[in-house]
Design a protein around this motif. Structure first.
Motif, short mmCIF file in Angstrom:
data_model
loop_
_atom_site.label_atom_id
_atom_site.label_comp_id
_atom_site.label_asym_id
_atom_site.label_seq_id
_atom_site.Cartn_x
_atom_site.Cartn_y
_atom_site.Cartn_z
N GLN A 105 0.84 -1.22 -0.01
CA GLN A 105 0.01 -0.03 -0.03
C GLN A 105 0.75 1.32 -0.02
O GLN A 105 0.69 2.15 -0.69
N GLU A 106 1.73 1.19 0.67
CA GLU A 106 2.75 2.29 0.72
C GLU A 106 3.41 2.40 -0.44
O GLU A 106 3.75 3.75 -1.01
N CYS B 110 1.05 4.29 -2.87
CA CYS B 110 0.83 5.67 -2.51
C CYS B 110 1.98 6.47 -2.85
O CYS B 110 2.02 7.85 -3.58
N ARG C 184 2.24 7.32 -6.84
CA ARG C 184 1.12 8.23 -7.04
C ARG C 184 1.80 9.60 -6.66
O ARG C 184 1.22 10.79 -7.61
N SER C 185 2.45 9.71 -5.88
CA SER C 185 2.99 11.08 -5.38
C SER C 185 4.36 11.61 -5.94
O SER C 185 4.55 12.71 -5.89
N ASN D 244 0.61 6.86 -11.91
CA ASN D 244 1.20 8.15 -11.73
C ASN D 244 0.33 9.09 -12.22
O ASN D 244 0.36 9.03 -13.55
#
Length: 220
Positions: free
Chosen positions: A144-145, A148, A151-152, A209
């Protein structure tokens, strides 16, 4: 000639895709290709398809299981230990590829036209349905990390990452060609498979992304 990007799969999803073909009345064609050649040494066109899963009884659980694809009057058995699976689902057709790990053939299964409802069902395979405690678990905290974090990232970082992975994929393709020229078919297939995996990794990183999607993937 249109080039498609196959996506890594597994026997469970392959079985699901064949079941979708059968459910929605699609026929299936088959081509067996040796090595990197484009000329099939076995071909079957437009017959009814069915599929069966046989559980083996080896020392290691699941190691002797076999996927049997039935095309018309002919059955093809693929041991899970000895084969790898990939897929491609377009807006109207399904392609399943089964590659032998230790030899030099690939079996390509292509459906006839399938309704949008069938394509939607094919695309919505749930690997957790019917799985037992030995199946892949839900996303871990680390996974999960990672999602995320992808995406960042900003556009330039993802672009550099994707470009670097593509360079490694190109090197693997060159190594595959080199080994194939001297008759090392098994090694060539391994480098070809590595190149496919790297290209798929690059694609998934880009798709995860938002900036990369906007700047590259959605550009006509």
């Amino acid at each position: 000639m249109t080039t498609i990007q196959m996506i890594n799969s597994n026997a469970g999803e392959a079985m699901h895709l064949f079941e979708v073909m059968k459910k929605y009345g699609a026929t299936c064609s088959l081509e067996f290709n040796k090595g990197n050649g484009n000329d099939p040494f076995i071909g079957i066109t437009g017959v009814n398809v069915d599929v069966e899963y046989l559980e083996g009884d080896p020392p290691v659980e699941g190691d002797g299981d076999t996927l049997i694809v039935k095309l018309g009057e002919t059955d093809f058995a693929f041991g899970l230990r000895d084969h790898s699976f990939s897929k491609f689902i377009s807006s109207s057709q399904i392609t399943v590829a089964v590659m032998a790990n230790d030899t030099d053939y690939t079996a390509w299964f292509n459906s006839s036209i399938i309704t949008p409802e069938g394509i939607e069902e094919a695309s919505n395979y749930d690997a957790t349905v019917g799985d037992n405690e030995n199946s892949n678990p839900a996303f871990t905290l680390e996974e999960q990390e990672l999602i995320c974090f992808l995406r960042s990232l900003d556009f330039d970082t993802v672009l550099d990452t994707v470009s670097g992975i593509h360079r490694e994929a190109d090197q693997s393709k060159n190594k595959a060609a080199m080994h194939l020229r001297v008759g090392r078919t098994q090694t060539a297939n391994a480098f070809d498979k590595r190149a496919v995996n790297l290209e798929q990794l690059a694609l998934l990183i880009g798709q995860a992304n938002k900036d990369y999607n906007a700047h590259v993937l959605q550009v006509d």
